[in-house]
Design a protein around this motif. Structure first.
Motif, PDB file in Angstrom:
ATOM      1  N   LEU A  73       0.823  -1.212   0.000  1.00 37.78           N
ATOM      2  CA  LEU A  73       0.000   0.000   0.000  1.00 37.78           C
ATOM      3  C   LEU A  73       0.856   1.261   0.000  1.00 37.78           C
ATOM      4  N   ASP A  74       2.084   1.169   0.488  1.00 37.15           N
ATOM      5  CA  ASP A  74       2.958   2.334   0.576  1.00 37.15           C
ATOM      6  C   ASP A  74       3.569   2.722  -0.769  1.00 37.15           C
ATOM      7  N   VAL A  83     -11.374  -3.819   1.902  1.00 42.60           N
ATOM      8  CA  VAL A  83     -10.645  -3.460   3.117  1.00 42.60           C
ATOM      9  C   VAL A  83      -9.383  -2.673   2.770  1.00 42.60           C
ATOM     10  N   LEU A  84      -8.634  -3.146   1.788  1.00 41.46           N
ATOM     11  CA  LEU A  84      -7.410  -2.461   1.394  1.00 41.46           C
ATOM     12  C   LEU A  84      -7.715  -1.094   0.799  1.00 41.46           C
ATOM     13  N   LEU A  87      -8.474   1.282   3.637  1.00 42.14           N
ATOM     14  CA  LEU A  87      -7.232   1.669   4.319  1.00 42.14           C
ATOM     15  C   LEU A  87      -6.494   2.736   3.510  1.00 42.14           C
ATOM     16  N   ALA A  88      -6.429   2.537   2.196  1.00 41.75           N
ATOM     17  CA  ALA A  88      -5.714   3.478   1.342  1.00 41.75           C
ATOM     18  C   ALA A  88      -6.370   4.856   1.339  1.00 41.75           C
ATOM     19  N   SER A  89      -7.698   4.885   1.408  1.00 40.21           N
ATOM     20  CA  SER A  89      -8.401   6.162   1.295  1.00 40.21           C
ATOM     21  C   SER A  89      -8.577   6.887   2.621  1.00 40.21           C
ATOM     22  N   SER A  90      -8.591   6.151   3.739  1.00 37.99           N
ATOM     23  CA  SER A  90      -8.933   6.803   5.011  1.00 37.99           C
ATOM     24  C   SER A  90      -7.890   6.645   6.115  1.00 37.99           C
ATOM     25  N   VAL A  91      -6.909   5.781   5.934  1.00 40.17           N
ATOM     26  CA  VAL A  91      -5.894   5.552   6.971  1.00 40.17           C
ATOM     27  C   VAL A  91      -4.536   6.109   6.543  1.00 40.17           C
ATOM     28  N   LEU A  92      -4.095   5.757   5.343  1.00 40.95           N
ATOM     29  CA  LEU A  92      -2.800   6.233   4.889  1.00 40.95           C
ATOM     30  C   LEU A  92      -2.715   7.758   4.832  1.00 40.95           C
ATOM     31  N   PRO A  93      -3.763   8.472   4.435  1.00 38.51           N
ATOM     32  CA  PRO A  93      -3.669   9.942   4.444  1.00 38.51           C
ATOM     33  C   PRO A  93      -3.446  10.524   5.833  1.00 38.51           C
ATOM     34  N   ARG A  97       1.296   4.196   7.767  1.00 38.39           N
ATOM     35  CA  ARG A  97       1.745   3.480   6.578  1.00 38.39           C
ATOM     36  C   ARG A  97       1.256   2.027   6.601  1.00 38.39           C
ATOM     37  N   GLY A  98       1.209   1.438   5.422  1.00 35.08           N
ATOM     38  CA  GLY A  98       0.905   0.023   5.355  1.00 35.08           C
ATOM     39  C   GLY A  98       1.923  -0.801   6.123  1.00 35.08           C
ATOM     40  N   ALA A  99       3.180  -0.375   6.068  1.00 35.80           N
ATOM     41  CA  ALA A  99       4.232  -1.080   6.803  1.00 35.80           C
ATOM     42  C   ALA A  99       4.032  -0.986   8.308  1.00 35.80           C
ATOM     43  N   ASP A 100       3.352   0.068   8.768  1.00 36.50           N
ATOM     44  CA  ASP A 100       3.047   0.181  10.191  1.00 36.50           C
ATOM     45  C   ASP A 100       2.000  -0.840  10.613  1.00 36.50           C
TER      46      ASP A 100
END
Length: 230
Positions: A73-74, A83-84, A87-93, A97-100
């Motif tokens: 995702l990073d 689900v992914l 995460l990309a639209s509401s968590v990474l911003p 990070r996906g690695a987190d």
């Protein structure tokens, strides 16, 4: 390989848990609610792998897929998995990070049935990698540091509800209750009450096992915590 699609309709017991969690999300700051909900969706997705897998090797393969998908995702667009994409639209911003999130996989790997007893080391590894990472990530979205211990206690308590061996369950539940009592001593700040509300519900499950998710007294307890932080 690709991960199996999620079941369209969760079992009633899981639906009741998800409704309670949705109430808890409502106590989070509005800007963090979508990310909070997406991270809980990830947790349910990973839990469903263990619940639906009878062969440890198959479970390991599916968890490995998720570990790699989270790390990607990073650097790549999210694949066509809801689900992914959430995460990309509401968590990474929000700076997570996906690695987190990938270490959450290690928490679920600790529970794969390899014939060995579920000892304290494996329980701790699960609780810290699952709950600690989950709560720390939600906390980052909310601007609240130090949420990992709360998540570790929550995950330990949740695990106790799903262990069939009575002696092992009692051991985990006793440690979880002591841990929850410790982390819930202070008044929770308002932005963190969604997360601390989940911990309060986990403690209610241990103190009152007859009150299943959806019980009105559980909803009342969550509402009181949301208002007072206690």
């Amino acid at each position: 390989m690709t991960d199996a699609p999620a079941a369209p309709t969760p079992p009633p017991a899981i639906e009741a848990v998800m409704r309670e969690q949705a109430l808890a999300v409502g106590y989070a700051p509005a800007s963090a609610r979508d990310g909070f909900a997406a991270l809980l969706d990830l947790d349910h997705q990973l839990a469903s792998i263990l619940q639906s897998t009878t062969e440890p090797m198959i479970g390991q393969m599916r968890l490995t897929w998720w570990f790699e998908a989270l790390e990607k995702l990073d650097r790549e667009p999210a694949p066509a998995h809801p689900v992914l994409q959430r995460l990309a639209s509401s968590v990474l911003p929000g700076g997570v990070r996906g690695a987190d999130l990938a270490p959450m996989i290690e928490g679920w790997e600790a529970l794969l049935d390899d014939g060995e007893p579920l000892d304290d080391e494996r329980v701790a590894r699960h609780a810290e990698a699952r709950g600690g990472v989950l709560f720390a990530s939600v906390g980052q979205l909310q601007g609240q540091a130090g949420m990992a211990p709360l998540g570790t206690a929550w995950a330990r308590a949740d695990l106790a509800q799903h262990v069939s061996d009575h002696a092992v369950r009692a051991r985990i539940a006793g440690a979880a209750l002591s841990e929850l009592d410790g982390v819930l001593t202070a008044k929770s700040p308002k932005p963190a009450r969604g997360l601390s509300g989940l911990a309060v519900l986990a403690r209610e499950s241990l103190r009152h096992p007859d009150r299943l998710p959806g019980h009105p007294l559980r909803a009342a307890r969550l509402a009181w915590h949301g208002l007072t932080g206690r």
